[in-house]
Design an enzyme around this catalytic site. Structure first.
Site: not given
Length: 538
Positions: A149, A290
Site C-alpha cells: 500500500k 482441436h
C-alpha cells in the site's frame, strides 16, 4: 469508503536504508542480505531468518528488539506491532506521520522481504486440519499488504526470483528504488496475498464440506507468456495453479518450439483421456485434434497402439497431439515421426525416443513423472459473461458390473470390452458424441454436432473414408461397438449406427422413448446396454 487526506507528493527515487527480512523460503537469503549490507542497508529480521544471517556473519537486529516484545504464542505474534507497521506505512514527507514516528520511536522500513508460511505445500502434502490451520500466515500477509500500500516509499519482495532485479535496481538508481519498480513489486505482492487467501479459502471450503461457498477465488502463477491465444489477434498467457496433478503445467519440455495456446489446450485433452487407460492393462495411445480425439487405441505395444489410433483418421491426425500412457521408446517415436505432429506427451521417454525426434526441431516432446488420476476429485471452471461456472471434474466411471443389458441380444465378452473402451473415449468427445470402436480401437468419431444423428453419420463416413484410403474390403465400422455420451431421444441415431454396421451399443438410457429405442435395437438384432450415467462435454 476512506477519503484520502491530501499528502505531499512522493519522490520518484526512494533511498533504501533499512530492510526487514522474514522468510520461510530461504533460497538466496544470505546472498541478498550480504549484498544489501554491502550497500549500507541496516538489517532487521525474525527467528530462523535472523539466525541464518548471523551464521553468515551479518549484523542483524531482532524484531523483538525493535518492538520491545518477544516472539510469543508459538511465533503467532512477533511482527504485529506499531513499530513494524508504522515503519512500513508512514508517509515520509507528511509532517503528522513524522511527528508520530518521533513520538513513538518508529523507524522507517524501506524494504520488506517476506515470503509466507508454506500453506499450499502443507495442504498438498496431506496435512491434517490442525496442521493446515497452523500454517496459515497472519503477520506475513499483513506486512506485505502494508508495504505494498505504501509503495510510494517502500519496496516489497515476496519471491526470491525478484532478488536480482532489486539489486540491479539499486545499482541503477544509486542505492534507491524508482517508482515504477516499486509499483511493479506492489502489484506482485498484492497478487501473492490474494493467491494465498484463495488457497486458504478453497482448502477450507473443502475441509468443512462447503460445496457452494458464498465466494470462490482462484489464482495462478505465470508459467508462460504466449505469442497469442486461439487466434493471432488475441493476447494470451498460461498460468499454473500450483496443484500436483501431472499434466502440461508440470511437464518437462525436452525439445521443440514454444507451446502455443492451442497446443496447451489440446495436449491437456489428450493426456486426460489417455490417463483413463491404466498402464497395467496395457499400452494406449490418444491422438487429439482441436480438443477432440481423432484416434484412440490399445495395443500390445505403444507402437501398435499408435498405429491403430492413427488408422482411425489419418487426415485429422496430421498436425495433431499424441498422448501415451507409458514411457515413450524409440520404436514408437519412429512411428510418430513419420508424419507432422505438434506435441507428444508421455510419462517419460528414453534416450532412443529423444534421438528419434532430434531431427524434428519443431516437435514438442513433453514428459511427466506419472499420469493424472482419472478418478481424482477436483474442480473445473468456465467463464461466462458476468461470472463463472464451477463444477466437479467429470471423474465418473462405470464398470461392467454397473451395466444393464436391455435387449434380447446379449453382448459377447469381446463386444463388452469394445463397449467399455468406446464409452471411455466418448466421455472425452465434445457433445453430441458418437464413437465407433472395434478391437479396442476407435474406427469412427463424431463430435460436437447439434444432432446425435449427424454425429453418427459423420463417424460412419470417417470410418468408410479410412476403409477407402487403406484399401479395406469393408468399413471398419462393420462389427463395431458404438458409444453415445447421452441417451438416444429417438431411434434414428441408433439406426444410423446399425446401418453403418454396429452390432452393439452403449448409452446412458433415460429417454422418454427408451422403449422405442430398445424395440428398434431388438428389431435390428443388436445388443444394447445402459450405463445410467451420461458424459456431456460442451
Amino acid at each position: 469508503m476512506v477519503t484520502a487526506r491530501a499528502l505531499p507528493p512522493a519522490p520518484d527515487a526512494a533511498p533504501l536504508r533499512r530492510a526487514l527480512i522474514s522468510v520461510s523460503d530461504k533460497t538466496g537469503l544470505v546472498e541478498l542480505a550480504t549484498a544489501l549490507a554491502g550497500r549500507g542497508v541496516a538489517l532487521v529480521s525474525t527467528g530462523g531468518s535472523a539466525a541464518m544471517l548471523r551464521e553468515a556473519g551479518l549484523e542483524v537486529t531482532d524484531v523483538a528488539d525493535v518492538t520491545g516484545f518477544p516472539e510469543m504464542m508459538d511465533g503467532r505474534v512477533k511482527t504485529l506491532h506499531p513499530r513494524v507497521h508504522g515503519g512500513l506505512l508512514a508517509v515520509r514527507e507528511d509532517a503528522e506521520h513524522r511527528s508520530a514516528m518521533e513520538a513513538h520511536a518508529i523507524e522507517g522500513i524501506d524494504l520488506l522481504v517476506v515470503n509466507l508460511y508454506p500453506f499450499e505445500a502443507t495442504v498438498a502434502g496431506g496435512a491434517d486440519y490442525a496442521t493446515a490451520v497452523e500454517n496459515i500466515d497472519i503477520g506475513g500477509p499483513a506486512m506485505i499488504r502494508a508495504a505494498a500500500k505504501n509503495h510510494d516509499y517502500v519496496t516489497v519482495l515476496t519471491d526470491p526470483e525478484d532478488y536480482d532485479a532489486l539489486l540491479a535496481e539499486l545499482d541503477a538508481a544509486d542505492g534507491a528504488t524508482r517508482r515504477d519498480f516499486r509499483r511493479r513489486q506492489a502489484q506482485i505482492a498484492f497478487a501473492r496475498t490474494a493467491a494465498y487467501d484463495a488457497a486458504v479459502s478453497t482448502w477450507m471450503a473443502g475441509a468443512i464440506g462447503q460445496a457452494t461457498p458464498r465466494r470462490r477465488a482462484m489464482a495462478g502463477t505465470l508459467a508462460q507468456t504466449l505469442r497469442y491465444g486461439e487466434n493471432p489477434h488475441q493476447s494470451a498467457s498460461f498460468y499454473a495453479d500450483g496443484s500436483a496433478r501431472p499434466g502440461v503445467a508440470t511437464a518437462r519440455q525436452l525439445q521443440g518450439k514454444e507451446l502455443s495456446y492451442n497446443n496447451i489446450n489440446d495436449t491437456d485433452a489428450a493426456f486426460e483421456l489417455v490417463a483413463e487407460f491404466d498402464p497395467v492393462d496395457g499400452p494406449a495411445c490418444v491422438i487429439v485434434k482441436h480438443a477432440n480425439p481423432c484416434g484412440v487405441a490399445r495395443g500390445a505395444t505403444l507402437a501398435e497402439a499408435y498405429r491403430k489410433a492413427f488408422d482411425c483418421d489419418r487426415t485429422s491426425a496430421y498436425g495433431g497431439i499424441v498422448a501415451l500412457n507409458g514411457p515413450l521408446e524409440a520404436a514408437t517415436a519412429e512411428e510418430i515421426a513419420g508424419i507432422f505432429t505438434e506435441v507428444v506427451i508421455a510419462p517419460g521417454a528414453d534416450e532412443g525416443a529423444v534421438a528419434a525426434f532430434a531431427a524434428k526441431k519443431n516437435l514438442r516432446l513433453l514428459t511427466t513423472d506419472s499420469l493424472p488420476d482419472a478418478r481424482a476429485p477436483g474442480l473445473a471452471w468456465r467463464q461466462v459473461a458476468g461470472g463463472f461456472l464451477v463444477q466437479e471434474r467429470d471423474a465418473g466411471r462405470v464398470e461392467p458390473a454397473d451395466l444393464r443389458v436391455v435387449t434380447q441380444a446379449q453382448p459377447t465378452e469381446a463386444q463388452m470390452a469394445d463397449l467399455m473402451f468406446a464409452w471411455t473415449v466418448a466421455k472425452h468427445v465434445k457433445s453430441n458424441a458418437i464413437v465407433y470402436a472395434r478391437d479396442l480401437a476407435t474406427v469412427g468419431i463424431g463430435a460436437g454436432q447439434m444432432s446425435r444423428v449427424d454425429s453418427a453419420m459423420i463417424a460412419a463416413r470417417k470410418a468408410q473414408r479410412m476403409a477407402d484410403a487403406l484399401g479395406l474390403p469393408a468399413s471398419p465400422a462393420q462389427g463395431s461397438a458404438v458409444a453415445s455420451d447421452a441417451f438416444f431421444p429417438f431411434p434414428d441415431g441408433l439406426m444410423e449406427a446399425v446401418e453403418a454396421g454396429a452390432t452393439c451399443v452403449i448409452q446412458p438410457g433415460g429417454s422418454m422413448r427408451d422403449d422405442e429405442v430398445i424395440a428398434a435395437a431388438d428389431a435390428a438384432g443388436i445388443a444394447m446396454v445402459f450405463t445410467g450415467m451420461r458424459h456431456f462435454r460442451h
